[in-house]
Design an enzyme around this catalytic site. Structure first.
Site, mmCIF file in Angstrom:
data_model
loop_
_atom_site.group_PDB
_atom_site.id
_atom_site.type_symbol
_atom_site.label_atom_id
_atom_site.label_comp_id
_atom_site.label_asym_id
_atom_site.label_seq_id
_atom_site.Cartn_x
_atom_site.Cartn_y
_atom_site.Cartn_z
ATOM 1 N N PRO A 126 0.847 -1.192 0.000
ATOM 2 C CA PRO A 126 0.000 0.000 0.000
ATOM 3 C C PRO A 126 0.885 1.245 0.000
ATOM 4 C CG PRO A 126 -0.591 -1.502 1.784
ATOM 5 C CD PRO A 126 0.688 -1.990 1.195
ATOM 6 N N HIS A 127 0.553 2.205 -0.846
ATOM 7 C CA HIS A 127 1.402 3.385 -0.966
ATOM 8 C C HIS A 127 0.597 4.580 -1.436
ATOM 9 C CE1 HIS A 127 1.340 1.427 -4.906
ATOM 10 N NE2 HIS A 127 1.419 2.644 -5.409
ATOM 11 N N CYS A 128 1.129 5.758 -1.141
ATOM 12 C CA CYS A 128 0.532 6.982 -1.659
ATOM 13 C C CYS A 128 1.527 8.129 -1.511
ATOM 14 C CB CYS A 128 -0.781 7.316 -0.944
ATOM 15 S SG CYS A 128 -0.634 7.743 0.800
#
Length: 152
Positions: free
Chosen positions: A66-68
């Site tokens: 998960p990344h942003c």
């Protein structure tokens, strides 16, 4: 980029109860916010959830990244999570996820973000790395397994 530049020893959570994709992203957001006073848990959670809505970050073999990108984020930071029980993460191979590497980067760090994601995907594609992470029995061992794997 070395994993140790992103991941602090306090950023490894071993044998965590997950429950659901949303819940684990909430827990990750809270933990990162506690470690980085300039970041709000709600902002992190909204960023991660927004990215998941674009498509799952479950890359297969029980792994999700998960990344942003966040305006509030001043430098890339990460959280490594090993779950007690795998959870459904809508991964590309349909398998549940028990290893997560949560990555936050500054909004303007596009190239760094892509290079880091590519390096992480390469690391997690190695069965030996996944096995070391799954066999870790403490946060310290989990951190060591991840950072040592990046040195090889």
């Amino acid at each position: 980029m070395l994993i140790s530049e992103l991941l602090a020893p306090s950023g490894a959570l071993c044998a965590l109860e997950g429950g659901s994709k949303k819940r684990i992203l909430e827990i990750a957001s809270q933990h990162i916010a506690e470690q980085h006073p300039g970041l709000e848990a709600e902002t992190i959670f909204a960023g991660l959830l927004g990215r998941e809505r674009l498509g799952s970050t479950g890359i297969g073999d029980g792994v999700a990244i998960p990344h942003c990108r966040l305006d509030e984020c001043q430098q890339a930071t990460a959280l490594l999570i090993q779950l007690i029980e795998p959870i459904d993460f809508d991964a590309v191979d349909g398998k549940p996820v028990d290893l997560l590497f949560v990555l936050l980067v500054p909004s303007e760090a596009c190239d760094q973000h892509l290079q880091t994601l590519a390096r992480l995907a390469e690391l997690f594609s190695q069965a030996s790395v996944r096995e070391k992470l799954r066999n870790a029995t403490s946060a310290e061992a989990l951190y060591a397994a991840m950072t040592e794997s990046n040195q090889e």
